[in-house]
Design an enzyme around this catalytic site. Structure first.
Site, PDB file in Angstrom:
ATOM      1  N   HIS A 159      75.483  98.238  32.024  1.00 23.15           N
ATOM      2  CA  HIS A 159      74.295  97.863  31.240  1.00 23.15           C
ATOM      3  C   HIS A 159      74.460  96.511  30.582  1.00 23.15           C
ATOM      4  O   HIS A 159      75.554  95.942  30.550  1.00 23.15           O
ATOM      5  CB  HIS A 159      74.004  98.935  30.180  1.00 23.15           C
ATOM      6  CG  HIS A 159      75.105  99.099  29.169  1.00 23.15           C
ATOM      7  ND1 HIS A 159      75.268  98.255  28.094  1.00 23.15           N
ATOM      8  CD2 HIS A 159      76.093 100.025  29.077  1.00 23.15           C
ATOM      9  CE1 HIS A 159      76.297  98.649  27.374  1.00 23.15           C
ATOM     10  NE2 HIS A 159      76.825  99.717  27.949  1.00 23.15           N
ATOM     11  N   CYS A 175      81.495 102.478  28.970  1.00 22.49           N
ATOM     12  CA  CYS A 175      80.585 101.777  29.882  1.00 22.49           C
ATOM     13  C   CYS A 175      81.112 100.390  30.235  1.00 22.49           C
ATOM     14  O   CYS A 175      82.037  99.878  29.613  1.00 22.49           O
ATOM     15  CB  CYS A 175      79.205 101.642  29.251  1.00 22.49           C
ATOM     16  SG  CYS A 175      78.374 103.224  28.998  1.00 22.49           S
TER      17      CYS A 175
END
Length: 199
Positions: A159, A175
């Site tokens: 992301h 992440c």
């Protein structure tokens, strides 16, 4: 042989330098300047990261290119992407803060979202009870930035981020983060089913 006469300007400059010398010496004795050991350590770290941040071949990591392949290299903090047409992209990234939060292996992109909302996981809230229940998409404080590509591992994503200080660092809860402009460039190229490896 006569010595050359000092001009008024040279005299004033010499006097100013003699006044500044003690201040410079004091500054050098404080933490404002790194020690030799810190300089050497930083130079070695930079050399290592630059040497690791180099082009790779998809064949070294995947059996077939399929609809695309994405490699997140944790050690060099870089994301490599190969499209079926041979397009290759390389981006700096953020990586998990600790080895405990790091997951390695093969997965794939199962969903994509523009301006994703963010809900902290139970383990994130346990580490930091002050976290909000949810942050809507498009809000500057949203840690997922402007685009998110979800992997088939729960709560693992590639992301964007609004906090550009995180890129190139161990700063995530698992992440892989990219600058918003990079994730926006990558997002339309990455298809559902893109094979992903975290190395």
């Amino acid at each position: 042989m006569t010595q050359p006469r000092l001009t008024r300007r040279a005299t004033l400059l010499g006097f100013a330098a003699s006044l500044a010398a003690p201040a410079i010496a004091r500054a050098q004795s404080t933490d404002a300047f790194p020690t030799n050991e810190e300089v050497i350590r930083d130079q070695v770290a930079v050399r290592r990261n630059i040497s690791a941040f180099s082009q790779q071949n998809w064949q070294d990591h995947f059996d077939a290119i399929g609809v695309g392949c994405l490699l997140a290299d944790i050690s060099s903090r870089a994301v490599h992407y190969w499209a079926p047409d041979g397009t290759y992209k390389l981006y700096p990234s953020s990586v998990p803060m600790t080895e405990e939060l790091t997951r390695r292996g093969y997965t794939e992109v199962v969903r994509k979202t523009e301006n994703p909302s963010w809900t902290p996981t139970a383990s994130m809230r346990e580490r930091d009870p002050t976290l909000p229940q949810r942050i809507e998409g498009g809000v500057p404080g949203n840690p997922l930035g402007t685009r998110a590509m979800y992997l088939d591992w729960p709560a693992y994503l590639v992301h964007g981020t609004h906090d550009t200080r995180k890129i190139g660092r161990q700063s995530s809860s698992g992440c892989i983060g990219l600058y918003n402009q990079h994730v926006e460039e990558l997002y339309p190229m990455v298809q559902i089913g893109t094979k992903v490896r975290l190395l």
